[in-house]
Design a protein around this motif. Structure first.
Motif, short mmCIF file in Angstrom:
data_model
loop_
_atom_site.label_atom_id
_atom_site.label_comp_id
_atom_site.label_asym_id
_atom_site.label_seq_id
_atom_site.Cartn_x
_atom_site.Cartn_y
_atom_site.Cartn_z
N GLY A 66 15.05 -8.28 13.63
CA GLY A 66 14.34 -6.93 14.15
C GLY A 66 15.02 -6.04 15.32
N VAL A 67 14.70 -4.74 15.31
CA VAL A 67 14.84 -4.50 16.87
C VAL A 67 13.82 -3.32 17.09
CG1 VAL A 67 15.88 -2.24 17.40
CG2 VAL A 67 16.92 -4.17 15.88
N ALA A 68 13.81 -3.73 18.37
CA ALA A 68 12.37 -3.45 19.55
C ALA A 68 12.29 -2.25 20.69
CB ALA A 68 11.61 -4.75 20.09
N LEU A 69 11.92 -1.69 20.77
CA LEU A 69 11.89 -0.32 21.41
C LEU A 69 10.83 -0.49 22.66
CD1 LEU A 69 13.04 3.63 21.24
CD2 LEU A 69 11.04 3.20 22.88
N LEU A 70 11.34 -0.98 23.84
CA LEU A 70 10.58 -1.15 25.01
C LEU A 70 10.82 -0.01 25.92
CD1 LEU A 70 11.99 -3.82 24.52
CD2 LEU A 70 11.06 -4.62 26.28
N ARG A 71 9.51 0.27 26.59
CA ARG A 71 9.58 1.61 27.68
C ARG A 71 8.98 0.88 28.89
NH1 ARG A 71 8.58 4.91 23.34
NH2 ARG A 71 9.99 6.67 23.81
N GLU A 72 9.22 0.99 30.00
CA GLU A 72 8.60 0.18 31.57
C GLU A 72 8.02 -1.23 30.34
OE1 GLU A 72 5.37 2.30 31.92
OE2 GLU A 72 6.56 3.67 33.03
N GLY A 73 9.32 -1.57 29.94
CA GLY A 73 9.13 -3.47 29.65
C GLY A 73 8.35 -3.73 28.98
N ARG A 74 7.72 -2.61 27.96
CA ARG A 74 6.45 -3.24 26.90
C ARG A 74 6.99 -2.47 25.66
NH1 ARG A 74 1.20 -4.76 26.39
NH2 ARG A 74 -0.16 -3.76 24.91
N ILE A 75 6.95 -3.31 24.60
CA ILE A 75 7.61 -2.98 23.31
C ILE A 75 6.79 -1.57 22.86
CG2 ILE A 75 7.70 -3.86 20.61
CD1 ILE A 75 8.03 -6.37 21.97
N ARG A 76 6.60 -0.61 22.12
CA ARG A 76 6.15 0.42 21.67
C ARG A 76 6.49 0.65 20.93
NH1 ARG A 76 4.33 3.04 26.49
NH2 ARG A 76 3.16 4.37 25.06
N ALA A 77 7.58 0.16 20.09
CA ALA A 77 8.05 0.29 18.73
C ALA A 77 9.04 -0.95 18.51
CB ALA A 77 9.41 1.69 18.42
N PHE A 78 8.91 -1.05 16.81
CA PHE A 78 9.84 -1.94 15.90
C PHE A 78 10.04 -1.90 14.64
CE2 PHE A 78 5.85 -3.57 15.02
CZ PHE A 78 6.19 -4.47 13.48
N ALA A 79 10.83 -2.60 14.20
CA ALA A 79 11.60 -2.62 13.08
C ALA A 79 12.44 -4.12 12.39
CB ALA A 79 12.37 -1.31 12.79
N LEU A 80 12.12 -4.51 11.18
CA LEU A 80 12.11 -5.81 10.59
C LEU A 80 12.13 -5.16 9.76
CD1 LEU A 80 9.23 -8.10 10.82
CD2 LEU A 80 11.08 -7.52 13.02
N CYS A 81 13.88 -5.85 9.37
CA CYS A 81 15.28 -5.80 7.64
C CYS A 81 14.92 -7.22 7.85
CB CYS A 81 16.17 -5.33 8.43
SG CYS A 81 17.11 -5.22 6.56
N ARG A 82 15.06 -7.76 6.34
CA ARG A 82 15.29 -8.70 5.14
C ARG A 82 15.52 -8.88 4.19
NH1 ARG A 82 10.09 -7.02 4.05
NH2 ARG A 82 8.88 -8.04 2.40
N PRO A 83 16.62 -9.75 3.58
CA PRO A 83 16.84 -9.75 2.45
C PRO A 83 15.51 -9.66 1.15
CG PRO A 83 18.04 -12.19 3.98
CD PRO A 83 16.23 -11.54 4.48
N PHE A 84 15.98 -8.54 0.33
CA PHE A 84 15.45 -8.93 -0.45
C PHE A 84 15.72 -8.26 -1.90
CE2 PHE A 84 12.08 -5.89 -2.77
CZ PHE A 84 11.26 -6.54 -3.22
N GLY A 85 15.62 -8.57 -3.26
CA GLY A 85 15.87 -8.04 -3.84
C GLY A 85 17.29 -7.80 -4.32
N ARG A 86 17.51 -6.99 -3.79
CA ARG A 86 19.13 -6.29 -5.05
C ARG A 86 19.80 -6.39 -3.42
NH1 ARG A 86 19.39 -0.50 -7.47
NH2 ARG A 86 21.40 -0.90 -7.48
#
Length: 316
Positions: A206-226
């Protein structure tokens, strides 16, 4: 031709006592339906392969751990149909993994399986993502269409270097971030998916985006399918969504990558296309009961937090 203007959720309540036949004779086939948990994983995997779905055995295993379902089998134990549902909170569930063997698709097996699903789920509101082939069935059962989902996939390209949004920093997602991820996801999705997100964190980067120490966005990535799938991606703006998605695309440059989004236009889908993931196919998000959070569209009452990429078509 079906008049979609007259199709939509029924005004009649669904009763928890709704009954559906647990066996059916279709042409020369006699089928019985039972709990999917009692079916061998290899048989489920073989069914999805037979219809060209990319799920690995490991993907099936995660689905079985996350939800409930039914499987239809013939007289000699072959699995010829499945459907699953995934409860999120007390009043909502998604339906997915609705598969019928090609040899039975013209004999009403899909409707019989869905009637059994509805009989078991009770009065929860439902959401699903319908293929073009299944859309007419769901309309006839009272589901209403909401928005398209764009299945974007291909060999990922190294994304162009972009400036990080002002005041933001990126870092890896940690398990201790779960409560904040659930908070953001619930705001965007409209239901509590805490158990699912906990499971996804076990198998994802996972990758998180923080502003003023607080997470405001995130994206996860995992194995799947092909290869791998990016999702969910949850953010307040396109720029933030791009910032948390770009590291996953860069990490998998030259490899097969998939991302499912409801964003039709704007910087985020344009970025996804430039990154080697063109639209491969579409499905339609639909709902039964109370409107799904996605039903309002992007312009009317757009929430401050948006699901830019789905966890999967089954989970939404």
């Amino acid at each position: 031709m079906l008049d979609e203007r007259k199709s939509g959720p029924s005004n009649l309540p669904r009763e928890a006592s709704l009954k559906a036949a647990e066996s059916i004779r279709l042409s020369s086939f006699e089928l019985k339906v039972g709990d999917i948990a009692g079916v061998e994983l290899e048989k489920l995997h073989a069914l999805s392969i037979s219809v060209g779905w990319p799920h690995r055995a490991e993907d099936w295993q995660m689905l079985l751990e996350a939800g409930e379902g039914i499987a239809a089998q013939d007289e000699i134990g072959r699995v010829v149909g499945t459907a699953m549902w995934f409860p999120f909170g007390a009043g909502f569930a998604t339906v997915g993994m609705m598969i019928t063997s090609p040899r039975l698709q013209a004999h009403g097996a899909g409707r019989w399986i869905m009637n059994n699903v509805l009989a078991r789920i009770g009065t929860r509101s439902l959401g699903l993502n319908a293929t073009r082939a299944a859309r007419r069935l769901y309309l006839s059962l009272g589901f209403a269409p909401a928005r398209l989902v764009y299945q974007c996939q291909g060999e990922a390209l190294m994304p162009a270097i972009a400036l990080l949004p002002e005041g933001a920093i990126l870092r890896n997602v940690e398990h201790s971030d779960l409560a904040r991820l659930v908070e953001l996801d619930s705001s965007a999705y409209g239901a509590d998916r805490s158990a699912l997100l906990a499971r996804l964190l076990d198998v994802s980067k996972g990758v998180a985006l923080l502003r003023e120490g607080r997470i405001r966005a995130f994206a996860l990535c995992r194995p799947f399918g092909r290869g791998h799938v990016v999702g969910p991606v949850v953010a307040e703006t396109d720029d933030d969504a791009i910032a948390v998605t770009a590291p996953h695309i860069a990490e998998h440059a030259g490899q097969f990558l998939r991302l499912d989004t409801r964003q039709e236009t704007g910087p985020f889908p344009e970025f996804v296309a430039r990154s080697g993931l063109p639209v491969y196919d579409t499905v339609t998000s639909m709902w039964l009961g109370q409107p799904w959070a996605v039903a309002g569209g992007q312009d009317a009452g757009k929430p401050p937090v948006v699901t830019y990429a789905l966890a999967s078509q089954a989970f939404g």
